[in-house]
Design an enzyme around this catalytic site. Structure first.
Site, mmCIF file in Angstrom:
data_model
loop_
_atom_site.group_PDB
_atom_site.id
_atom_site.type_symbol
_atom_site.label_atom_id
_atom_site.label_comp_id
_atom_site.label_asym_id
_atom_site.label_seq_id
_atom_site.Cartn_x
_atom_site.Cartn_y
_atom_site.Cartn_z
ATOM 1 C CD GLU A 137 -1.698 2.838 2.229
ATOM 2 O OE1 GLU A 137 -1.774 3.577 1.656
ATOM 3 O OE2 GLU A 137 -0.361 2.355 1.959
ATOM 4 C CB CYS A 176 -4.288 -4.741 4.202
ATOM 5 S SG CYS A 176 -4.296 -3.029 5.001
ATOM 6 C CG HIS A 191 -6.481 -7.730 7.118
ATOM 7 N ND1 HIS A 191 -4.498 -7.306 7.049
ATOM 8 C CD2 HIS A 191 -6.862 -6.425 6.982
ATOM 9 C CE1 HIS A 191 -4.010 -6.338 7.265
ATOM 10 N NE2 HIS A 191 -5.901 -5.617 6.782
HETATM 11 N N1 COA Z 1 -10.340 -0.828 28.328
HETATM 12 C C1 COA Z 1 -10.507 -2.405 27.731
HETATM 13 N N2 COA Z 1 -11.255 -2.140 26.213
HETATM 14 C C2 COA Z 1 -11.613 -0.737 26.018
HETATM 15 C C3 COA Z 1 -11.777 0.435 26.867
HETATM 16 C C4 COA Z 1 -10.649 -0.158 28.146
HETATM 17 N N3 COA Z 1 -10.312 1.335 28.668
HETATM 18 N N4 COA Z 1 -11.764 1.375 26.097
HETATM 19 C C5 COA Z 1 -12.577 0.954 24.830
HETATM 20 N N5 COA Z 1 -11.652 0.005 24.442
HETATM 21 C C6 COA Z 1 -12.092 -1.265 23.476
HETATM 22 C C7 COA Z 1 -13.554 -0.800 23.371
HETATM 23 O O1 COA Z 1 -14.792 -1.328 23.469
HETATM 24 C C8 COA Z 1 -12.937 -1.259 21.655
HETATM 25 O O2 COA Z 1 -13.542 -2.645 21.495
HETATM 26 P P1 COA Z 1 -14.426 -3.222 20.859
HETATM 27 O O3 COA Z 1 -14.702 -2.563 19.636
HETATM 28 O O4 COA Z 1 -14.445 -5.090 20.525
HETATM 29 O O5 COA Z 1 -16.599 -2.472 21.572
HETATM 30 C C9 COA Z 1 -12.421 -1.126 21.220
HETATM 31 O O6 COA Z 1 -11.254 -0.683 22.979
HETATM 32 C C10 COA Z 1 -11.780 0.342 20.193
HETATM 33 O O7 COA Z 1 -12.296 1.395 21.034
HETATM 34 P P2 COA Z 1 -13.321 2.125 20.689
HETATM 35 O O8 COA Z 1 -14.006 3.668 20.878
HETATM 36 O O9 COA Z 1 -13.979 1.626 19.552
HETATM 37 O O10 COA Z 1 -11.278 2.587 19.391
HETATM 38 P P3 COA Z 1 -11.123 4.279 18.054
HETATM 39 O O11 COA Z 1 -13.633 4.723 18.150
HETATM 40 O O12 COA Z 1 -11.364 4.900 19.049
HETATM 41 O O13 COA Z 1 -10.683 3.342 17.153
HETATM 42 C C11 COA Z 1 -10.891 1.961 14.989
HETATM 43 C C12 COA Z 1 -10.681 2.324 16.774
HETATM 44 C C13 COA Z 1 -10.191 0.142 15.245
HETATM 45 C C14 COA Z 1 -10.849 2.539 14.809
HETATM 46 C C15 COA Z 1 -9.558 3.086 14.900
HETATM 47 O O14 COA Z 1 -8.885 2.089 15.305
HETATM 48 C C16 COA Z 1 -9.066 2.891 13.652
HETATM 49 O O15 COA Z 1 -9.600 3.953 12.803
HETATM 50 N N6 COA Z 1 -8.041 2.030 12.974
HETATM 51 C C17 COA Z 1 -7.824 2.059 11.432
HETATM 52 C C18 COA Z 1 -9.012 1.628 10.955
HETATM 53 C C19 COA Z 1 -8.540 0.051 11.264
HETATM 54 O O16 COA Z 1 -8.146 -0.935 11.096
HETATM 55 N N7 COA Z 1 -9.886 -0.988 10.465
HETATM 56 C C20 COA Z 1 -9.894 -2.089 10.298
HETATM 57 C C21 COA Z 1 -10.162 -2.945 9.761
HETATM 58 S S1 COA Z 1 -9.564 -2.571 7.725
#
Ligand code: COA
Length: 386
Positions: free
Chosen positions: A81, A113, A235
């Site tokens: 990528e 990816c 993945h």
């Molecule tokens: N202790 C334990 N777990 C916790 C927590 C804490 N204190 N606070 C939050 N979490 C958990 C949430 O419940 C969530 O888990 P779940 O999805 O199983 O419910 C997880 O941590 C992530 O929290 P969330 O608030 O959804 O995170 P975010 O909105 O800040 O961002 C992504 C998470 C993945 C969306 C972000 O990192 C991202 O955009 N990444 C790039 C894109 C990506 O990787 N996409 C994947 C598909 S290709």
């Protein structure tokens, strides 16, 4: 496919530095458990100024050439990528750095990816047609998102090189495969951006939809039933995503697949972070290196590239595979990374985003790896072997 064709050797590389995600969380005022438990990530590899997808790719492939030589390698597929040029394939630099013969075709494949899977399938088909040929498939990526964004904790860097050959020592690639494409704006990287644009929540949904679409196509195309698959690699943009995928696949087929059939696949990605195209194959490396009961077992492989393209296919692990895995080397690579603090990580991130191609520049050797990006001369990127 008439003959057994598949992965004859597989080797891993990553970047020279490592950031502990607990430090990143603390600096941002976030509970570290969100990253460790919520995302399933402990650390991420951080490239130095003299590293990029070319240096990591060459570092991954070099041990394969040392073990098998270059005879019969007439194709190098470079999946990424994070390509370093709009025109020239990054694999052409790797071809020179590795001293591959001139009688070799080199091409770069792109689809977020996913493209390493397209490369592996194309390589297997080529070898099925000409069993004396061998194909070098390299997946190499640096996952970069904006500082202070929700995606920041899901960065990383890594490469996996695979030698695809007849009568493979590690795993056969079975012929059945399920594919699924849907035009989704969940993640992309505009030509003028060093960091990806992402709608994280949309990407999680698109990933799960893609997996179900690919599974249904896999079954319709003669793929085996779920109970004939012994292990799974999904993945891993972050390892918790693979846990979600595994659960969702189980719900779809009406079977509790159990966490133990995928748990061993997360070991490297938890410590390297996202490596886009390489991530699924790092999952496979971790499985091969830590599960000593894989001989003859079938492994389900789910590949997702945002945008989006999905593929589900299977491998059958070879008898005697344990004599060909590289767990000790990969552990040594991970242990040799230099820890950086958040301030240094932010400097490296900013430097990578601001490096242009207009002015000549010299980049000092900083990493201990075998290959280095040395700068820009006449707008062209320069590399050398240490
Ligand atoms: N202790 C334990 N777990 C916790 C927590 C804490 N204190 N606070 C939050 N979490 C958990 C949430 O419940 C969530 O888990 P779940 O999805 O199983 O419910 C997880 O941590 C992530 O929290 P969330 O608030 O959804 O995170 P975010 O909105 O800040 O961002 C992504 C998470 C993945 C969306 C972000 O990192 C991202 O955009 N990444 C790039 C894109 C990506 O990787 N996409 C994947 C598909 S290709």
């Amino acid at each position: 496919m008439s003959a057994r064709v598949g992965i004859h050797d597989l080797a891993v590389a990553t970047a020279a530095h490592v950031l502990d995600l607990g430090d990143l969380a603390t600096a941002a005022g976030i509970d570290p458990a969100k990253y460790r438990v919520g995302l399933g990530q402990e650390q991420m590899s951080v490239p130095g100024p003299d590293e990029d997808v070319v240096t990591m790719a060459a570092a991954a492939a070099a041990p394969i050439l040392a073990r098998h030589g270059a005879d019969g390698i007439r194709t190098l597929f470079f999946a990424t990528e994070s390509g370093i040029d709009q025109s020239k394939a990054a694999g052409v630099f790797v071809h020179r750095l590795l001293g591959l013969p001139a009688s070799c075709r080199v091409v770069e494949l792109k689809q977020a990816c996913y493209s390493a899977t397209a490369a592996l399938q194309a390589a297997a088909d080529m070898v099925a047609r000409r069993p004396e040929d061998r194909v070098l498939v390299i997946a190499s990526d640096i996952a970069r998102y904006d500082l202070d964004s929700a995606a920041e904790a899901t960065q990383g860097a890594g490469a996996v090189a695979m030698l695809v050959a007849a009568d493979p020592a590690i795993a056969e690639v079975e012929a059945a495969a399920g594919v699924f494409t849907a035009d989704v704006d969940d993640f992309w990287r505009p030509n003028d951006s060093a960091t990806a644009v992402v709608d994280g929540k949309l990407s999680i949904g698109a990933y799960l939809d893609g997996m179900i679409g690919a599974w249904d196509d896999y079954r319709a195309r003669g793929g085996v039933a779920i109970d004939a698959i012994d292990r799974f690699c999904h993945h891993q943009p972050f390892t918790k995503m693979a846990v979600k995928a595994h659960r969702r696949l189980g719900e779809h087929v009406g079977v509790d697949l159990g966490a133990e059939s995928m748990a061993a696949s997360t070991g490297y990605n938890r410590r390297i972070g996202n490596s886009y195209t390489a991530s699924l194959y790092l999952a496979l490396a971790a499985l091969l290196d830590t599960d000593d009961d894989l001989a003859g077992r079938r492994v389900g492989m789910f590949s997702y590239g945002s945008g989006s393209v999905s593929e589900l296919f299977t491998l059958v692990v070879a008898e005697g595979y344990r004599a060909h895995t590289r767990g000790a080397e990969t552990e040594a690579l991970l242990a040799a990374r230099t820890p950086v603090d958040v301030a240094r990580y932010r400097e490296l991130h900013a430097a990578a985003a601001s490096l242009g191609s207009h002015d000549d520049a010299e980049v000092a050797q900083e990493s201990a790896g075998p290959f280095h990006f040395t700068g820009i001369a006449g707008r062209a990127r320069q590399y050398r072997r240490a």
